[in-house]
Design a protein around this motif. Sequence first.
Motif, short mmCIF file in Angstrom:
data_model
loop_
_atom_site.label_atom_id
_atom_site.label_comp_id
_atom_site.label_asym_id
_atom_site.label_seq_id
_atom_site.Cartn_x
_atom_site.Cartn_y
_atom_site.Cartn_z
N PHE A 27 8.02 33.66 -10.72
CA PHE A 27 7.72 33.23 -9.36
C PHE A 27 7.83 31.72 -9.30
O PHE A 27 7.14 31.02 -10.04
N TYR A 28 8.69 31.20 -8.45
CA TYR A 28 8.89 29.76 -8.26
C TYR A 28 8.19 29.38 -6.96
O TYR A 28 8.66 29.71 -5.88
N SER A 29 7.07 28.67 -7.08
CA SER A 29 6.21 28.44 -5.91
C SER A 29 6.42 27.08 -5.26
O SER A 29 6.85 26.11 -5.90
N HIS A 30 6.06 27.05 -3.98
CA HIS A 30 6.11 25.84 -3.15
C HIS A 30 4.86 25.84 -2.29
O HIS A 30 4.38 26.90 -1.88
N GLN A 31 4.33 24.66 -2.04
CA GLN A 31 3.12 24.57 -1.23
C GLN A 31 3.27 23.46 -0.21
O GLN A 31 3.76 22.38 -0.52
N GLU A 33 0.50 21.99 2.51
CA GLU A 33 -0.89 22.08 2.97
C GLU A 33 -1.52 23.35 2.41
O GLU A 33 -1.59 23.50 1.20
N ASP A 34 -1.97 24.26 3.27
CA ASP A 34 -2.65 25.47 2.77
C ASP A 34 -1.75 26.70 2.75
O ASP A 34 -2.22 27.82 2.61
N ILE A 35 -0.44 26.51 2.85
CA ILE A 35 0.51 27.62 2.82
C ILE A 35 1.28 27.58 1.50
O ILE A 35 1.79 26.54 1.09
N ILE A 36 1.36 28.74 0.85
CA ILE A 36 2.14 28.86 -0.38
C ILE A 36 3.28 29.85 -0.14
O ILE A 36 3.09 30.87 0.52
N THR A 37 4.45 29.50 -0.62
CA THR A 37 5.60 30.40 -0.59
C THR A 37 6.19 30.45 -1.99
O THR A 37 5.97 29.56 -2.80
N ALA A 38 6.92 31.52 -2.27
CA ALA A 38 7.56 31.62 -3.57
C ALA A 38 8.77 32.54 -3.48
O ALA A 38 8.80 33.46 -2.67
N GLU A 39 9.74 32.25 -4.29
CA GLU A 39 10.87 33.16 -4.51
C GLU A 39 10.65 33.71 -5.91
O GLU A 39 10.17 33.02 -6.79
N TYR A 40 11.00 34.96 -6.11
CA TYR A 40 10.83 35.53 -7.44
C TYR A 40 11.95 36.49 -7.77
O TYR A 40 12.60 37.06 -6.90
N SER A 41 12.22 36.64 -9.06
CA SER A 41 13.24 37.55 -9.56
C SER A 41 13.02 37.71 -11.07
O SER A 41 12.28 36.96 -11.69
N GLY A 42 13.67 38.72 -11.61
CA GLY A 42 13.60 38.98 -13.03
C GLY A 42 13.11 40.38 -13.32
O GLY A 42 12.42 40.99 -12.50
N GLY A 43 13.49 40.93 -14.45
CA GLY A 43 13.16 42.31 -14.77
C GLY A 43 13.86 43.24 -13.79
O GLY A 43 15.06 43.11 -13.57
N ASP A 44 13.12 44.14 -13.18
CA ASP A 44 13.69 45.06 -12.20
C ASP A 44 13.84 44.46 -10.81
O ASP A 44 14.39 45.09 -9.91
N ILE A 45 13.36 43.24 -10.61
CA ILE A 45 13.40 42.58 -9.30
C ILE A 45 14.64 41.71 -9.21
O ILE A 45 14.84 40.80 -10.02
N ARG A 46 15.48 41.99 -8.23
CA ARG A 46 16.68 41.15 -8.02
C ARG A 46 16.31 39.89 -7.26
O ARG A 46 16.76 38.80 -7.60
N LYS A 47 15.52 40.02 -6.17
CA LYS A 47 15.12 38.86 -5.39
C LYS A 47 13.96 39.26 -4.50
O LYS A 47 13.98 40.32 -3.89
N GLY A 48 12.95 38.41 -4.41
CA GLY A 48 11.82 38.66 -3.54
C GLY A 48 11.24 37.36 -3.03
O GLY A 48 11.55 36.28 -3.55
N HIS A 49 10.42 37.46 -1.99
CA HIS A 49 9.76 36.29 -1.39
C HIS A 49 8.31 36.64 -1.15
O HIS A 49 7.99 37.80 -0.86
#
Length: 66
Positions: A27-31, A33-49
């Motif tokens: 999970f590659y996170s970004h913040q 203020e009080d909002i966090i977002t992330a893109e993630y991938s790896g294993g069985d996951i191709r791409k997620g948010h």
Amino acid sequence: MKINFDGKIFRSVENTENGEVNSETLFYSHQKEDIITAEYSGGDIRKGHLIGKILATGQLAETSIH
């Protein structure tokens, strides 16, 4: 203590029984203020948010994974 999640990389150490995330998922996170977002991938996951809110306690709340 507040944690700055911006630019951090996370790996799951545990998952729910029906989850698809595993230790290969990053999970590659970004913040802003009080909002966090992330893109993630790896294993069985191709791409997620995900998007969530950081509470004053530093805990994550109302996280939505797509």
